[in-house]
Write a protein that holds these residues in place. Structure first.
Motif, mmCIF file in Angstrom:
data_model
loop_
_atom_site.group_PDB
_atom_site.id
_atom_site.type_symbol
_atom_site.label_atom_id
_atom_site.label_comp_id
_atom_site.label_asym_id
_atom_site.label_seq_id
_atom_site.Cartn_x
_atom_site.Cartn_y
_atom_site.Cartn_z
ATOM 1 N N UNK A 197 0.815 -1.215 0.000
ATOM 2 C CA UNK A 197 0.000 0.000 0.000
ATOM 3 C C UNK A 197 0.851 1.268 0.000
ATOM 4 N N UNK A 198 2.140 1.153 0.297
ATOM 5 C CA UNK A 198 3.000 2.332 0.288
ATOM 6 C C UNK A 198 3.515 2.653 -1.119
ATOM 7 N N UNK A 199 3.236 1.791 -2.102
ATOM 8 C CA UNK A 199 3.677 2.044 -3.472
ATOM 9 C C UNK A 199 2.815 3.120 -4.110
ATOM 10 N N UNK B 140 11.233 -1.836 -4.673
ATOM 11 C CA UNK B 140 10.338 -1.489 -3.567
ATOM 12 C C UNK B 140 10.890 -1.955 -2.227
ATOM 13 N N UNK B 141 11.792 -2.899 -2.242
ATOM 14 C CA UNK B 141 12.371 -3.411 -0.991
ATOM 15 C C UNK B 141 13.470 -2.497 -0.462
ATOM 16 N N UNK B 142 14.322 -1.994 -1.354
ATOM 17 C CA UNK B 142 15.458 -1.174 -0.924
ATOM 18 C C UNK B 142 15.230 0.321 -1.111
ATOM 19 N N UNK B 143 14.293 0.688 -1.999
ATOM 20 C CA UNK B 143 14.048 2.094 -2.289
ATOM 21 C C UNK B 143 14.975 2.675 -3.335
#
Length: 87
Positions: A9-11, A36-39
């Motif tokens: 949901x933060x995407x 999405x894991x590391x940014x």
């Protein structure tokens, strides 16, 4: 086709999984491919976003991407954590 994990949901709402094909009709744009894991992210520009994403995905899957950082991250974390977003 690789199964996608549940959407975080933060995407950003406009982010598309790298494993999906970008729809036709995007105008020339600046885009980012991000983990999405590391940014961490890769930023580029394309006249044809769909074709450019297909090319990135092919290079990453075959282990020959020109960005060594992104290639290592792709190998380490897998395709499922990568997303593309037109900016």
């Amino acid at each position: 086709m690789e199964k996608q994990p549940p959407r975080d949901s933060s995407l950003p709402a406009s982010a598309m999984p790298l494993s999906n094909t970008v729809p036709e009709g995007f105008p020339p744009c600046i885009y980012r491919i991000f983990n999405a894991k590391t940014g961490k992210q890769y930023v580029g520009s394309a006249k044809n976003l769909r074709q450019r994403v297909i090319n990135h995905r092919k290079l990453l899957r075959n282990g020959g991407h020109h960005s060594a950082h992104m290639q290592r991250s792709f190998v380490k974390h897998g395709e499922g954590v990568f997303y593309v977003q037109a900016l």
